[in-house]
Design a protein around this motif. Structure first.
Motif, PDB file in Angstrom:
ATOM      1  N   MET A 182     -17.384  -1.025   5.175  1.00 55.95           N
ATOM      2  CA  MET A 182     -18.120  -1.818   6.251  1.00 55.95           C
ATOM      3  C   MET A 182     -17.865  -3.226   5.978  1.00 55.95           C
ATOM      4  N   SER A 183     -17.455  -3.677   4.652  1.00 57.62           N
ATOM      5  CA  SER A 183     -17.653  -5.212   4.464  1.00 57.62           C
ATOM      6  C   SER A 183     -16.229  -5.289   4.195  1.00 57.62           C
ATOM      7  N   ASP A 184     -15.646  -6.688   4.232  1.00 58.86           N
ATOM      8  CA  ASP A 184     -14.338  -7.190   3.841  1.00 58.86           C
ATOM      9  C   ASP A 184     -14.247  -7.697   2.415  1.00 58.86           C
ATOM     10  N   ARG A 185     -15.508  -7.447   1.585  1.00 57.59           N
ATOM     11  CA  ARG A 185     -15.619  -8.099   0.460  1.00 57.59           C
ATOM     12  C   ARG A 185     -16.110  -7.027  -0.389  1.00 57.59           C
ATOM     13  N   ILE A 186     -15.713  -6.920  -1.688  1.00 60.37           N
ATOM     14  CA  ILE A 186     -15.982  -5.924  -2.721  1.00 60.37           C
ATOM     15  C   ILE A 186     -16.904  -6.592  -3.609  1.00 60.37           C
ATOM     16  N   ASP A 187     -16.990  -7.946  -4.047  1.00 56.70           N
ATOM     17  CA  ASP A 187     -17.843  -8.503  -4.974  1.00 56.70           C
ATOM     18  C   ASP A 187     -19.195  -8.134  -4.818  1.00 56.70           C
ATOM     19  N   PRO A 188     -19.863  -8.247  -3.614  1.00 52.30           N
ATOM     20  CA  PRO A 188     -21.351  -7.863  -3.739  1.00 52.30           C
ATOM     21  C   PRO A 188     -21.789  -6.618  -4.260  1.00 52.30           C
ATOM     22  N   GLN A 243     -36.068 -13.759   5.030  1.00 58.96           N
ATOM     23  CA  GLN A 243     -36.804 -12.501   4.282  1.00 58.96           C
ATOM     24  C   GLN A 243     -36.018 -11.296   4.614  1.00 58.96           C
ATOM     25  N   ARG A 244     -35.093 -11.049   5.807  1.00 61.38           N
ATOM     26  CA  ARG A 244     -34.762  -9.870   5.798  1.00 61.38           C
ATOM     27  C   ARG A 244     -33.352  -9.337   4.848  1.00 61.38           C
ATOM     28  N   PRO A 245     -33.450  -8.490   4.485  1.00 59.56           N
ATOM     29  CA  PRO A 245     -32.456  -7.886   3.514  1.00 59.56           C
ATOM     30  C   PRO A 245     -30.932  -8.047   4.025  1.00 59.56           C
ATOM     31  N   THR A 246     -30.136  -8.610   3.348  1.00 58.06           N
ATOM     32  CA  THR A 246     -28.859  -8.755   4.131  1.00 58.06           C
ATOM     33  C   THR A 246     -27.834  -7.521   4.466  1.00 58.06           C
ATOM     34  N   ALA A 247     -27.196  -7.462   4.875  1.00 61.29           N
ATOM     35  CA  ALA A 247     -26.325  -6.104   5.346  1.00 61.29           C
ATOM     36  C   ALA A 247     -25.545  -5.550   4.113  1.00 61.29           C
ATOM     37  N   ASP A 248     -25.311  -6.461   3.110  1.00 67.84           N
ATOM     38  CA  ASP A 248     -24.796  -5.958   1.753  1.00 67.84           C
ATOM     39  C   ASP A 248     -25.889  -5.094   0.977  1.00 67.84           C
ATOM     40  N   HIS A 249     -27.028  -5.929   0.991  1.00 64.01           N
ATOM     41  CA  HIS A 249     -28.310  -5.359   0.258  1.00 64.01           C
ATOM     42  C   HIS A 249     -28.424  -3.830   0.834  1.00 64.01           C
ATOM     43  N   LYS A 250     -28.517  -3.724   2.113  1.00 62.29           N
ATOM     44  CA  LYS A 250     -28.995  -2.606   2.930  1.00 62.29           C
ATOM     45  C   LYS A 250     -27.981  -1.477   2.505  1.00 62.29           C
ATOM     46  N   ARG A 252     -29.616   8.688  -6.047  1.00 62.00           N
ATOM     47  CA  ARG A 252     -30.903   9.435  -6.476  1.00 62.00           C
ATOM     48  C   ARG A 252     -30.855  11.021  -5.981  1.00 62.00           C
ATOM     49  N   SER A 253     -30.289  11.264  -4.776  1.00 62.56           N
ATOM     50  CA  SER A 253     -30.480  12.634  -4.493  1.00 62.56           C
ATOM     51  C   SER A 253     -29.624  13.455  -5.233  1.00 62.56           C
ATOM     52  N   ALA A 254     -28.480  13.034  -5.957  1.00 59.77           N
ATOM     53  CA  ALA A 254     -27.176  13.502  -6.765  1.00 59.77           C
ATOM     54  C   ALA A 254     -26.752  14.717  -5.983  1.00 59.77           C
ATOM     55  N   ASP A 255     -26.454  14.515  -4.465  1.00 61.21           N
ATOM     56  CA  ASP A 255     -26.165  15.379  -3.350  1.00 61.21           C
ATOM     57  C   ASP A 255     -24.640  14.810  -3.380  1.00 61.21           C
ATOM     58  N   ALA A 256     -23.521  15.519  -3.632  1.00 65.87           N
ATOM     59  CA  ALA A 256     -22.255  14.906  -3.877  1.00 65.87           C
ATOM     60  C   ALA A 256     -21.757  14.473  -2.364  1.00 65.87           C
ATOM     61  N   TYR A 257     -22.058  15.524  -1.564  1.00 63.65           N
ATOM     62  CA  TYR A 257     -21.763  15.091  -0.132  1.00 63.65           C
ATOM     63  C   TYR A 257     -22.619  13.841   0.595  1.00 63.65           C
ATOM     64  N   GLU A 258     -23.521  13.640   0.203  1.00 60.44           N
ATOM     65  CA  GLU A 258     -24.407  12.527   0.663  1.00 60.44           C
ATOM     66  C   GLU A 258     -23.970  11.012  -0.068  1.00 60.44           C
ATOM     67  N   VAL A 259     -23.537  11.336  -1.394  1.00 65.34           N
ATOM     68  CA  VAL A 259     -22.943  10.316  -2.025  1.00 65.34           C
ATOM     69  C   VAL A 259     -21.581   9.646  -1.471  1.00 65.34           C
ATOM     70  N   ASP A 260     -20.837  10.919  -1.182  1.00 68.63           N
ATOM     71  CA  ASP A 260     -19.386  10.690  -0.502  1.00 68.63           C
ATOM     72  C   ASP A 260     -19.474   9.846   0.850  1.00 68.63           C
ATOM     73  N   ASP A 261     -20.626  10.538   1.567  1.00 72.41           N
ATOM     74  CA  ASP A 261     -20.621   9.794   2.826  1.00 72.41           C
ATOM     75  C   ASP A 261     -21.237   8.287   2.601  1.00 72.41           C
ATOM     76  N   ALA A 262     -22.002   8.011   1.828  1.00 69.65           N
ATOM     77  CA  ALA A 262     -22.676   6.756   1.454  1.00 69.65           C
ATOM     78  C   ALA A 262     -21.296   5.734   0.939  1.00 69.65           C
ATOM     79  N   ILE A 263     -20.593   6.324   0.139  1.00 69.12           N
ATOM     80  CA  ILE A 263     -19.417   5.488  -0.042  1.00 69.12           C
ATOM     81  C   ILE A 263     -18.803   4.945   0.814  1.00 69.12           C
ATOM     82  N   ASP A 264     -18.575   5.503   2.179  1.00 70.25           N
ATOM     83  CA  ASP A 264     -17.898   4.962   3.147  1.00 70.25           C
ATOM     84  C   ASP A 264     -18.741   3.673   3.761  1.00 70.25           C
ATOM     85  N   LEU A 265     -19.921   3.456   3.256  1.00 68.74           N
ATOM     86  CA  LEU A 265     -20.515   2.280   3.823  1.00 68.74           C
ATOM     87  C   LEU A 265     -19.606   0.920   2.862  1.00 68.74           C
ATOM     88  N   LEU A 266     -19.169   1.131   1.870  1.00 69.14           N
ATOM     89  CA  LEU A 266     -18.523   0.140   1.135  1.00 69.14           C
ATOM     90  C   LEU A 266     -17.342  -0.411   1.944  1.00 69.14           C
TER      91      LEU A 266
END
Length: 147
Positions: A38-44, A5-12, A22-36
């Motif tokens: 963290m995985s060695d896969r792109i497909d998810p 039932q736990r969300p996967t790391a990819d889902h998080k 949703r924030s539409a804050d460019a710097y927040e989105v830029d930082d969030a893109i870094d999270l991509l």
């Protein structure tokens, strides 16, 4: 909650990127893109990556296009086509002319390599924008050399 039932790391990661969008804050989105990265896969992440390609509120469109190129997902073709139909206003922050930006997209389409992707290259090889037209014709020449 058990493990199923736990969300996967990819889902998080996807949730965090969508929240930043949703924030539409460019710097927040830029930082969030870094999270991509963290995985060695792109497909998810292909759906959110495709959305980021057209999303104006960040400064990492070239990186996003490179991820699309690496993923080689046919799901990205229509997003690239839509990006090519814009006048690249949302990409002005790059300081690039239309040609270099069109080159990002031509590489991605070329590497996706499906008939649909090649047809988009052919479509934009007829673009009224001379820089886009040049890049797409150049990519078609490369395609013809490989055949």
């Amino acid at each position: 909650m058990d493990e199923e039932q736990r969300p996967t790391a990819d889902h998080k990661i996807i949730e965090q990127i969508r929240e930043a969008m949703r924030s539409a804050d460019a710097y927040e989105v830029d930082d969030a893109i870094d999270l991509l990265y963290m995985s060695d896969r792109i497909d998810p992440f292909i759906d959110v990556i495709n959305d980021l390609l057209l999303f104006p509120h960040h400064h990492r469109h070239q990186e996003i296009t490179r991820l699309i190129q690496q993923a080689q997902s046919p799901l990205s073709i229509e997003f690239i086509r839509k990006a090519l139909l814009t006048n690249f206003d949302y990409l002005q922050y790059t300081g690039s002319d239309d040609g270099p930006i069109a080159k990002w997209f031509s590489h991605a389409l070329f590497d996706i390599g499906t008939e649909e992707a090649i047809n988009v290259i052919r479509e934009f090889a007829q673009s009224p924008n001379a820089e886009i037209r040049f890049e797409m014709n150049y990519r078609l020449e490369k395609l013809n050399e490989e055949i």
